[in-house]
Motif scaffolding. Sequence first.
Motif, short mmCIF file in Angstrom:
data_model
loop_
_atom_site.label_atom_id
_atom_site.label_comp_id
_atom_site.label_asym_id
_atom_site.label_seq_id
_atom_site.Cartn_x
_atom_site.Cartn_y
_atom_site.Cartn_z
N TYR A 46 0.86 -1.19 0.00
CA TYR A 46 0.00 0.00 0.00
C TYR A 46 0.89 1.24 0.00
CZ TYR A 46 -3.69 3.27 1.43
OH TYR A 46 -4.59 4.30 1.48
N CYS B 298 0.53 5.61 0.11
CA CYS B 298 -0.36 6.76 0.22
C CYS B 298 -0.42 7.50 -1.11
CB CYS B 298 0.15 7.72 1.30
SG CYS B 298 0.02 7.03 2.94
N CYS C 235 -6.61 5.70 5.09
CA CYS C 235 -5.54 4.77 4.69
C CYS C 235 -5.60 3.49 5.53
CB CYS C 235 -4.17 5.44 4.81
SG CYS C 235 -3.91 6.64 3.48
N HIS D 214 0.62 11.52 9.87
CA HIS D 214 -0.22 10.65 9.04
C HIS D 214 0.06 9.15 9.24
CE1 HIS D 214 -2.89 9.44 5.89
NE2 HIS D 214 -1.91 8.88 5.23
N GLU E 45 -2.11 6.23 11.16
CA GLU E 45 -2.64 5.07 10.41
C GLU E 45 -2.41 3.79 11.21
OE1 GLU E 45 -1.59 4.25 6.21
OE2 GLU E 45 -0.72 6.24 6.27
ZN LIG Z 1 -1.92 7.47 3.78
#
Ligand SMILES: [Zn+2]
Length: 486
Positions: free
Chosen positions: A27, A29, A217, A242, A246
């Motif tokens: 993954y 962002c 996210c 951030h 998450e």
């Molecule tokens: Zn993110």
Amino acid sequence: MSLVVYNFLTRRKEPFIPLHEGRVHMYVCGPTVYDHAHVGHAKLYVSMDVIVRYFRYRGYKVRYVQNITDVGHLLDTGEDRILKGAARERLEPMELVEKYMRSYFEDMDALGVVRPDISPRASCHIPEMIEMIKVLIQKGHAYEVNGSVYFSVESWPEYGKLSGRRLEEQEEGVRVPVREEKRHPADFALWKRAEPEHILRWPSPWGWGYPGWHIECSVMATKYLGQPFDIHGGGIDNLFPHNESEIAQAEAANGVPFARYWLLTGSLTVNGVKMSKSLGNVVRIKDALQRYRPQAIRLFILSSHYRSPIDYSEEAMEGAEKGLDRLWNTVIEVRERLARGDAPESAEPEAFMEEIQRARRAFLEAMDDDFSTPEALSVLFEFSKAVNGLLFGGATVGRPVLEAIDAVYRELGGQVLGLIPDEIRPDVPSDLVAGLVQLLIELRAEARRQRDFARADQIRERLRALGILLEDRPDGTTWRMGRAGS
Ligand SMILES: [Zn+2]
Ligand SMILES: Nc1ncnc2c1ncn2[C@@H]1O[C@H](COP(=O)(O)OP(=O)(O)OP(=O)(O)O)[C@@H](O)[C@H]1O
């Protein structure tokens, strides 16, 4: 040989062992689509692209998820980036999102960035976000105040484990009205109450509102990749709050680790300062592509390690253009010889076959060491030197040798690094084109003498759109191709 990655979570290089053999769930962002993407974004997404390409080259089956942020990412002023962009352009917010999402993919396609397997949009996952927030409240990790919900950092002792920040350091930059609602200054919003004039809003158990940025996210990564999953990537500038948040949300809600390896890229800077819309020092990818070949932009980015910062300048880009020419010239020579079809069928000289194997091994070794593209590139350039020595050294070169050389270029330079297309369009136009461009330059000069500047500009712009750049110098106008091979 095993692949080693630098895991930001442990601050160490570790062998990469996927959760499920042969598969990589990753993954990264994605962008907030409220304006055109800039070269800083290219640094992150080209770096991640090469990592994905390399895993695939090594035989892994990769599921690459990269989200589209179309709600909830606020500016320091507290305004939603999307709403601000929509007001600026007098568009419906989702019209703005659509416009810049398309622009983003257009730029990434032009740069040869392979599209993610899933590009989930935040606004399409509001119900899942609400579910996660409900769980966090139930488990005592979040609380509601006046229709907003905040994550309680004090309820989660591991908060700070990625960034290494301690709670006491996390009080800065919080706007006063928000601070009053929070139990701890570092608590962050999971859900924000929206006033009726706030267009991007959804019903929730806490009234009308919109999600905080971080929750999207956690939700989209785990929805499509499971929890835990293998790799989370992003730019180092988003490490805190951030990425940190998450992790906290997903782990506090679901009770299992979130991502196992964290791969974060260094920032792209201009004169040492991060390229960022808020600072106004951006070069859009579209503008860079008017001047430089997409592969030159990639070469520039890959010439520094993904974890290192890189400074963007015209000189650095000119250097990348030259490097690309050097690389391509050798590839073109090899392919022309193959196309002529007059090379003998013997695998001569045999010693060069070994050289090819050595180069392949050295390239893989470099990439296996935390995707060291600078070293991989130097292997490719050294290899090209050897190839040039062979081609112009007077010895007869057999077809199998030429084919093996070309395979190195296609696989390592093309498939993995995205620098060498299967078809290189020669960037020297034919005599006819050169003659026509010269004619247009003369007509433009004539128009300028007659003070018809509109016509003169029109000629320049039409040529630019075709990838031909005019440069006015004291002694006349010259031209060059600005976008060969695209
Ligand atoms: Zn993110
Ligand atoms: N200069 C840069 N160098 C490297 N990565 C960057 C740079 N600027 C942004 N990124 C990365 O791009 C990703 C998407 O960023 P996003 O669109 O949310 O940025 P933004 O904060 O709106 O952009 P800006 O910083 O220009 O205001 C983020 O993960 C971020 O780390």
